[in-house]
Scaffold this motif. Structure first.
Motif, PDB file in Angstrom:
ATOM      1  N   GLU A   1       0.832  -1.195   0.000  1.00  0.00           N
ATOM      2  CA  GLU A   1       0.000   0.000   0.000  1.00  0.00           C
ATOM      3  C   GLU A   1       0.871   1.252   0.000  1.00  0.00           C
ATOM      4  OE1 GLU A   1      -3.269  -0.135  -0.138  1.00  0.00           O
ATOM      5  OE2 GLU A   1      -3.462  -2.304   0.123  1.00  0.00           O
ATOM      6  N   GLU A   2       0.354   2.322  -0.609  1.00  0.00           N
ATOM      7  CA  GLU A   2       1.070   3.593  -0.570  1.00  0.00           C
ATOM      8  C   GLU A   2       0.957   4.225   0.810  1.00  0.00           C
ATOM      9  OE1 GLU A   2      -0.109   6.229  -3.632  1.00  0.00           O
ATOM     10  OE2 GLU A   2       0.536   4.908  -5.263  1.00  0.00           O
ATOM     11  N   THR A   3      -0.148   3.962   1.482  1.00  0.00           N
ATOM     12  CA  THR A   3      -0.337   4.492   2.825  1.00  0.00           C
ATOM     13  C   THR A   3      -1.245   3.559   3.603  1.00  0.00           C
ATOM     14  OG1 THR A   3      -1.043   6.434   4.105  1.00  0.00           O
ATOM     15  CG2 THR A   3      -2.356   5.859   2.172  1.00  0.00           C
ATOM     16  N   ALA A   4      -1.193   3.640   4.901  1.00  0.00           N
ATOM     17  CA  ALA A   4      -2.029   2.799   5.760  1.00  0.00           C
ATOM     18  C   ALA A   4      -2.111   3.464   7.124  1.00  0.00           C
ATOM     19  CB  ALA A   4      -1.445   1.398   5.879  1.00  0.00           C
ATOM     20  N   THR A   5      -3.127   3.102   7.888  1.00  0.00           N
ATOM     21  CA  THR A   5      -3.354   3.686   9.201  1.00  0.00           C
ATOM     22  C   THR A   5      -3.156   2.640  10.281  1.00  0.00           C
ATOM     23  OG1 THR A   5      -4.985   5.211   8.244  1.00  0.00           O
ATOM     24  CG2 THR A   5      -4.990   4.956  10.635  1.00  0.00           C
TER      25      THR A   5
ATOM     26  N   GLY B   1      -6.489   6.167  26.175  1.00  0.00           N
ATOM     27  CA  GLY B   1      -7.112   6.681  24.964  1.00  0.00           C
ATOM     28  C   GLY B   1      -6.550   6.058  23.703  1.00  0.00           C
ATOM     29  N   GLU B   2      -6.905   6.647  22.568  1.00  0.00           N
ATOM     30  CA  GLU B   2      -6.543   6.118  21.253  1.00  0.00           C
ATOM     31  C   GLU B   2      -5.516   7.002  20.567  1.00  0.00           C
ATOM     32  OE1 GLU B   2      -8.976   6.587  17.277  1.00  0.00           O
ATOM     33  OE2 GLU B   2      -9.751   4.849  18.374  1.00  0.00           O
ATOM     34  N   PHE B   3      -4.554   6.371  19.905  1.00  0.00           N
ATOM     35  CA  PHE B   3      -3.567   7.078  19.083  1.00  0.00           C
ATOM     36  C   PHE B   3      -3.699   6.573  17.651  1.00  0.00           C
ATOM     37  CE2 PHE B   3      -1.897   6.968  23.371  1.00  0.00           C
ATOM     38  CZ  PHE B   3      -1.397   8.252  23.565  1.00  0.00           C
ATOM     39  N   ILE B   4      -3.620   7.489  16.700  1.00  0.00           N
ATOM     40  CA  ILE B   4      -3.725   7.126  15.284  1.00  0.00           C
ATOM     41  C   ILE B   4      -2.441   7.541  14.579  1.00  0.00           C
ATOM     42  CG2 ILE B   4      -5.032   7.406  13.147  1.00  0.00           C
ATOM     43  CD1 ILE B   4      -7.446   8.154  14.840  1.00  0.00           C
ATOM     44  N   TYR B   5      -1.872   6.627  13.805  1.00  0.00           N
ATOM     45  CA  TYR B   5      -0.625   6.893  13.093  1.00  0.00           C
ATOM     46  C   TYR B   5      -0.806   6.603  11.608  1.00  0.00           C
ATOM     47  CZ  TYR B   5       1.584   6.778  17.714  1.00  0.00           C
ATOM     48  OH  TYR B   5       1.909   7.021  19.026  1.00  0.00           O
ATOM     49  N   GLN B   6      -0.088   7.354  10.789  1.00  0.00           N
ATOM     50  CA  GLN B   6      -0.075   7.139   9.350  1.00  0.00           C
ATOM     51  C   GLN B   6       1.289   6.590   8.956  1.00  0.00           C
ATOM     52  OE1 GLN B   6      -3.032   8.033   8.057  1.00  0.00           O
ATOM     53  NE2 GLN B   6      -2.685   7.221   6.028  1.00  0.00           N
ATOM     54  N   ILE B   7       1.310   5.494   8.192  1.00  0.00           N
ATOM     55  CA  ILE B   7       2.585   4.953   7.727  1.00  0.00           C
ATOM     56  C   ILE B   7       3.201   5.910   6.712  1.00  0.00           C
ATOM     57  CG2 ILE B   7       3.667   3.090   6.394  1.00  0.00           C
ATOM     58  CD1 ILE B   7       1.725   1.152   7.668  1.00  0.00           C
ATOM     59  N   ILE B   8       4.466   6.277   6.931  1.00  0.00           N
ATOM     60  CA  ILE B   8       5.130   7.242   6.052  1.00  0.00           C
ATOM     61  C   ILE B   8       6.345   6.668   5.342  1.00  0.00           C
ATOM     62  CG2 ILE B   8       4.337   9.265   7.329  1.00  0.00           C
ATOM     63  CD1 ILE B   8       7.101   9.327   8.705  1.00  0.00           C
ATOM     64  N   ASP B   9       6.865   5.539   5.811  1.00  0.00           N
ATOM     65  CA  ASP B   9       8.049   4.965   5.157  1.00  0.00           C
ATOM     66  C   ASP B   9       8.151   3.483   5.482  1.00  0.00           C
ATOM     67  OD1 ASP B   9      10.268   4.892   3.576  1.00  0.00           O
ATOM     68  OD2 ASP B   9      11.579   6.022   4.922  1.00  0.00           O
TER      69      ASP B   9
ATOM     70  N   LEU C   1       7.862   2.957   9.395  1.00  0.00           N
ATOM     71  CA  LEU C   1       7.830   4.172  10.200  1.00  0.00           C
ATOM     72  C   LEU C   1       6.490   4.869  10.037  1.00  0.00           C
ATOM     73  CD1 LEU C   1      10.947   3.767   9.093  1.00  0.00           C
ATOM     74  CD2 LEU C   1      11.306   5.843  10.394  1.00  0.00           C
ATOM     75  N   CYS C   2       5.966   5.355  11.140  1.00  0.00           N
ATOM     76  CA  CYS C   2       4.660   6.017  11.146  1.00  0.00           C
ATOM     77  C   CYS C   2       4.762   7.333  11.929  1.00  0.00           C
ATOM     78  CB  CYS C   2       3.613   5.141  11.820  1.00  0.00           C
ATOM     79  SG  CYS C   2       3.675   3.388  11.407  1.00  0.00           S
ATOM     80  N   LYS C   3       3.881   8.261  11.617  1.00  0.00           N
ATOM     81  CA  LYS C   3       3.792   9.487  12.404  1.00  0.00           C
ATOM     82  C   LYS C   3       2.367   9.638  12.912  1.00  0.00           C
ATOM     83  CE  LYS C   3       2.748  12.804   8.681  1.00  0.00           C
ATOM     84  NZ  LYS C   3       3.189  14.059   8.024  1.00  0.00           N
TER      85      LYS C   3
END
Length: 279
Positions: A152-156, A164-172, A231-233
């Protein structure tokens, strides 16, 4: 005499075949033990539909994790990680070192699948500059074994904690040497962060924003000196707004020709990278 030899050869071949089949069956059963345990734990992290639909009419779903029940099984639990694109849906623990959960499951059983675990020097509340999670590269695709198939080009990535909840976006997504310490730090100086940002920008075309919380997923790849990292941010209301408005934020810029800062990877990360082997 000729027939006797042929019969003996056939018997030996059948014995070898039978032995090989029994070994493969044993390995399959061993893998299934790990899969079965974690599949059973997923009942403690179930999706629940929210009562109200959003503006588009879609009924939203969120994951509710029963941390009280999970803590009764293992008090080391710090989070639950979930990523549809990577097929990840597991509890996350943090031990006193980076070796125990390489060979022990969430229930404490000794097993090759181990458990997804946070670097022992990380803060368990995910407030470090970089939180590192380790998992085995299992051949059946479980744990972090799906990394090599990630297209995938991106994923969550979703991380659920008692707070609580943390959400990250895959960047590399890349292979790195274990000696590249900038990937295995939990806290960054300005220079170290700039070095990491430059490397990621060269690989993806996108630099990092100083102050963003990072999440690094690390697994082995069959080479003791290399690691496969995703890696995710963190996705926050602030950077979501910046993306919508087209603002760049406080991006770290590196002058051409600047010498890359090098340092030794953290003791905890180094221990994991030396001991973990492809399963």
């Amino acid at each position: 005499m000729k027939y006797i030899k042929e019969i003996m050869i056939l018997a030996i071949c059948l014995m070898v075949l039978g032995f090989s089949a029994s070994v493969l069956f044993g390995i399959w059963c061993m893998y299934q033990e790990g899969v079965s345990e974690y599949r059973g734990l997923q009942e403690f992290a179930e999706e629940e539909s929210e009562a109200d639909a959003d503006d588009s009419g879609v009924v939203k779903k969120k994951t509710a994790v029963d941390f009280d029940s999970l803590k009764e099984i293992n008090g080391d639990i710090v989070a639950w990680i979930k990523c549809k694109e990577l097929g990840i849906n597991y509890p996350v623990v943090q031990g006193t070192d980076n070796s125990y959960y390489l060979t022990h499951t969430f229930s404490g059983e000794e097993h090759i699948s181990g458990c997804i675990f946070m670097d022992c020097v990380n803060k368990p509340d995910f407030t470090d500059d970089n939180t590192i999670l380790y998992g085995h590269n299992m051949k059946d695709g479980s744990m972090f074994g799906s990394f090599s198939q990630f297209m995938e080009e991106t994923a969550t990535v979703f991380l659920y904690t008692p707070e609580g909840e943390f959400i990250y976006q895959i960047i590399d997504d890349q292979m790195v040497d274990v000696s590249e310490g900038k990937y295995f730090r939990t806290v960054y100086s300005t220079e170290d962060f700039a070095s990491l940002s430059e490397t990621i920008a060269a690989h993806t075309g996108n630099a990092l924003v100083r102050g963003e919380h990072l999440l690094t997923l690390s697994t082995c790849n069959g080479n003791a000196n290399r690691r496969h990292l995703i890696l995710c941010k963190e996705v926050t209301e602030t950077n979501e707004k910046q993306m919508e408005e087209g603002t760049a934020g406080e991006v770290i810029q590196i002058e051409a020709g600047q010498e890359e800062t090098t340092a030794t990877a953290q003791k905890g990360a180094a221990k994991e990278t030396q001991e973990a082997e492809t399963k």
